[in-house]
Write an enzyme that holds these catalytic residues in place. Sequence first.
Site, mmCIF file in Angstrom:
data_model
loop_
_atom_site.group_PDB
_atom_site.id
_atom_site.type_symbol
_atom_site.label_atom_id
_atom_site.label_comp_id
_atom_site.label_asym_id
_atom_site.label_seq_id
_atom_site.Cartn_x
_atom_site.Cartn_y
_atom_site.Cartn_z
ATOM 1 N N GLY A 1 0.824 -1.206 0.000
ATOM 2 C CA GLY A 1 0.000 0.000 0.000
ATOM 3 C C GLY A 1 0.858 1.255 0.000
ATOM 4 N N CYS A 2 0.263 2.359 -0.415
ATOM 5 C CA CYS A 2 1.022 3.597 -0.583
ATOM 6 C C CYS A 2 1.464 4.175 0.770
ATOM 7 C CB CYS A 2 0.221 4.610 -1.376
ATOM 8 S SG CYS A 2 -1.447 4.922 -0.767
#
Lengths: 344, 344, 344, 344
Positions: free
Chosen positions: D149-150
């Site tokens: 995930g970012c």
Amino acid sequence: MSKVKVGIIGATGYVGVELIRLLNAHPQVELSAIGSNSFVDKSITEVYPSVGIGNDMKCMKNEDVIKNSDLIFTALPHGVSEEFVLQAVKEGKKVVDLGADFRLKDEATFKEWYNVSFIDKKLHEEAVYGLCEHYKDEIKNAKVIANPGCYVTSISLPLMPLLKEKLIKKEGIVADSKSGVTGAGRGLTLLSHYPEINENMVPYKIGNHRHTPEIEQNLTDAAGEPVEIIFTPILAPMNRGILSTIYCDKAEGVTIEKIQNELDEFYKDKPFVDVLPLGQVATVKHVRLSNKCAISVHENKSKIIICSTIDNMVKGSAGQAIQNMNLMLGFDECEGLSTMATAF
Amino acid sequence: MSKVKVGIIGATGYVGVELIRLLNAHPQVELSAIGSNSFVDKSITEVYPSVGIGNDMKCMKNEDVIKNSDLIFTALPHGVSEEFVLQAVKEGKKVVDLGADFRLKDEATFKEWYNVSFIDKKLHEEAVYGLCEHYKDEIKNAKVIANPGCYVTSISLPLMPLLKEKLIKKEGIVADSKSGVTGAGRGLTLLSHYPEINENMVPYKIGNHRHTPEIEQNLTDAAGEPVEIIFTPILAPMNRGILSTIYCDKAEGVTIEKIQNELDEFYKDKPFVDVLPLGQVATVKHVRLSNKCAISVHENKSKIIICSTIDNMVKGSAGQAIQNMNLMLGFDECEGLSTMATAF
Amino acid sequence: MSKVKVGIIGATGYVGVELIRLLNAHPQVELSAIGSNSFVDKSITEVYPSVGIGNDMKCMKNEDVIKNSDLIFTALPHGVSEEFVLQAVKEGKKVVDLGADFRLKDEATFKEWYNVSFIDKKLHEEAVYGLCEHYKDEIKNAKVIANPGCYVTSISLPLMPLLKEKLIKKEGIVADSKSGVTGAGRGLTLLSHYPEINENMVPYKIGNHRHTPEIEQNLTDAAGEPVEIIFTPILAPMNRGILSTIYCDKAEGVTIEKIQNELDEFYKDKPFVDVLPLGQVATVKHVRLSNKCAISVHENKSKIIICSTIDNMVKGSAGQAIQNMNLMLGFDECEGLSTMATAF
Amino acid sequence: MSKVKVGIIGATGYVGVELIRLLNAHPQVELSAIGSNSFVDKSITEVYPSVGIGNDMKCMKNEDVIKNSDLIFTALPHGVSEEFVLQAVKEGKKVVDLGADFRLKDEATFKEWYNVSFIDKKLHEEAVYGLCEHYKDEIKNAKVIANPGCYVTSISLPLMPLLKEKLIKKEGIVADSKSGVTGAGRGLTLLSHYPEINENMVPYKIGNHRHTPEIEQNLTDAAGEPVEIIFTPILAPMNRGILSTIYCDKAEGVTIEKIQNELDEFYKDKPFVDVLPLGQVATVKHVRLSNKCAISVHENKSKIIICSTIDNMVKGSAGQAIQNMNLMLGFDECEGLSTMATAF
């Protein structure tokens, strides 16, 4: 002195909520009812948590706003207002319609552009077009006001005095208008999706935007003969504001000074239009959060270039509606409206 | 195969740093020297901490860039480039000048607009105007390229083929051009101060922007007879991008389809110009971070409206400079240049 | 009733011009004099063309503002105000100082952070710290008000009642504060240059921002014992607004509901602080262009997280200054100040 | 050498289109198939007019992408990927999944946060978590990659080496993360509506964002014992970029220099992580449009503050996916990925 009770039909769109903000600061009226068929019985706080702080007024059905108010603002999509306006007038109430239903006087033109017919032709005849600086006397006595479109206001204000005095040619007028994204409303669309319009600039509806016939109606009325316009609307990455750059030709023998003088003269006693001195340029900053229109006049070779700016949500919408209300109710034209922009 | 050594004079302005970014990704050249008289002996990291990550090249004096490079980019204010270009040519080097010194062929016009005279008239005669899609053959053999201005590129590309084929009238052309703030450079000014231009839109230098004679030179060259333009530049709240909306009149008997066909035809083999199908609209998003120009054609009453967009820092500046370099060095025209925009 | 004459020393900075905007709308005062040593004899129109429309008041020397006003706002860099304040007090005038000169009570701390000594210690003793919701009674009787810093206001308002009631631990408090660019003022810097801060986010002065000792003074005063804070200011790409996210630990046996209740209770009669119901989140939109502070309380594992937002130019600066003035002059605390944010 | 055929399932979301942009510039792969069940048989041009210019590849059904590709990227909402991944693996293809389906190793945790069960437990065991700088060897041999995930990437990269070496305490870590709006995707929501998030800043999902267990899984893996985090995501008015400011406590006897040294050392040969020298600050500009993570370390009283920035669409998503692909296919880790940010 008791305050006049005003209500809003369609209170939860962007225009509606801007009306709430401005009416909230108006010393002579009381916001008595807000209508929203999508949010009946919800408080405005639930729809706009930020705006609603300290204001727990509940939305009622649009129908119910009329009986609770002396003057009603309708902020609805075209084709939806007329019924409410009819009902309000029957009950002896005054109305400022911020939608398009009463803006065009010619039914055929209205039908051509909006694909809707008039319901009550007499009501359309009686409705007054609320461009305050140009139709003030009629507005004072009106029961129903058609509040002008945002682009229309920015383009009509500088051009009408010039066409009336035949200082510019009526042929070949071009208006290139840049608008902030609130002009597209609260409805979700890809065009208004942040990553799509941020760092972007998007012309749209070139040659077929519905404000075109309304602009032409105004210019024609001023000129006393048919005037057409080339109008290009462009969405720009900012919340508020319209900048129209307008290109036209001087009439034979006319100088830029004469044009400047005419605008200076025409607007000198009008508190919401500022004609800047020659050499200055009207920007969106001149008018943000105010009910002003700023106008500057320029020359380039044979062309006159006019920069005209408004805050689309104030002078282009809710602010001008309140200016109309002020005139209808005999208040000072400036009551509750700011003549000073925010610097940032 | 050894890489060609290229250097940048004036490497620490916005144009310079964009050149560094693009050259860094170019497979056939090596950035051999960067010059900046303000930052001699400083690494680029110290000037642009973000860009410089992983790139500790030091700035040298602008004079020293020439001997360290086979081809030199000059990214300097007008009036400053010519000396460096002269020196470079003497040493047998090729030059792409991104400033204005060699753009105007007529010395009187140059002097009128820039208040500077030519130093070496012969050099000006030999310099080639680097609008790649129109002067490709001359560019291939050039020693000195005058890289076109940003606004100029966005306006000339759609208009030149139409004027050449006499599909539009040469009178009354209007270009209303909106530019991102990087176009104003890295120098601190109130106009580029964030709170001043954010949520604002500012027309400037109406009727006297220095790109005017350059646009007119191009249009005149295409038309084979003098063409004038009404050009209005406007600063818009975005980092990159230019949107020019251009208004012109069809020539007698010409249809929009004919205009569309001409542009389709002229640009069909040109990788950096995309003529959109009728009905689509060119936006800044079409070209962001790419070396593209996107063009769309529209009609409104008697007028043809053209939307033309470029990234001012790529096709409007550093990208087109590299496209010129590619042609001069016999590389593929697209080498190191993106034909695909970022979606956001 | 005649209006109170108020003047501004340092009227042409961002804080000064925001004061002009707000005072212009205040019904009980008259802006009698604006001072700006950089623009003596220039009208405000010449400095801020947009704001100045319709307001041609001329700038005088800062010295001359005092004698023309009953109450003076000083909006000057630190170290410059004290002299003016001294002079004003000598002449029997009241002062609200929007700079830092009177904010810190401890001279050693002031000298450590600002490298300036107090001139008149007695004046510093008499000066009242103008965080209105916490020092209202002292403010009413004050001659000199030290108007709080913007970050300070957003962080102190939610924390002070909690520390006073010992509902949170005084150790390990962290405030991560995001501010709009107007907070950095009108002075040109690379950090406020549009292409540098647009599409960017920049932490700065980590661990050494001058608002730190001021926050700690407030928190210590509330807690009755020394409190320290970890404070990180971050510049964000927007014009106005501060969002502070604050991390702290509940005291033994305390629940989030107790914390929420305390804030509800403490601020229930304070018109400019809105404690949102549990489950809602304070955003910058809640407060834009209003004099409000919006506070929301959250829980994550062992931590309490508080979101606190203000408009840095209103509650964080000019608005709170006017709130102080209202208290000093016996006006309604809300006079001339908006409690409703703009929705956009 | 023939290029590897890669396909994208879910190609028309923001992650998909960023993959298209980056793969388009990759010299060793060929984009062989793009899938989108919403746009079957439409060309990408019809969905993203801007991106699609010059790229008329048609969308096929997601199912059909597998057989047309050697390696498949899945860019789908959680709960939807697993079936496609299973099918692809059955057909002997490699997969990089950009969704959440394979990120959490513990099924109970996955079910708790995503309300979905694992379909094929063995596949989950085999899937490798693709945080390239930390699991490089496993990635090289993986069939299925769970792309991180970012927010997770921006927080895990600086903290993992420090926890592994026990230089910071594992208790009380706080991450306050500001993200650009593309992180919220292409789906229309009020939160991503331009007038709502422009000039605003909005914390959301405080205490319950789904990246929390993923961050904790990484930190726990590095520390060798359970680590929890307080994580607050905040939407900020920019298109791209994440800035995480992280607060933690030094372990007994550890200095900031030791922490800096550890990060310097750990990342010195990793091309996509830049640890800035002490005294500099990581900003979003350091990484825009690049596959970099920039890290800076600071100290304030007892706390260590770490600023960590990535471009959420590149290192936080499509770029890291390609970095994973490069490792899986034996290419140079940097192939097709930029290590240089854009300056604006």
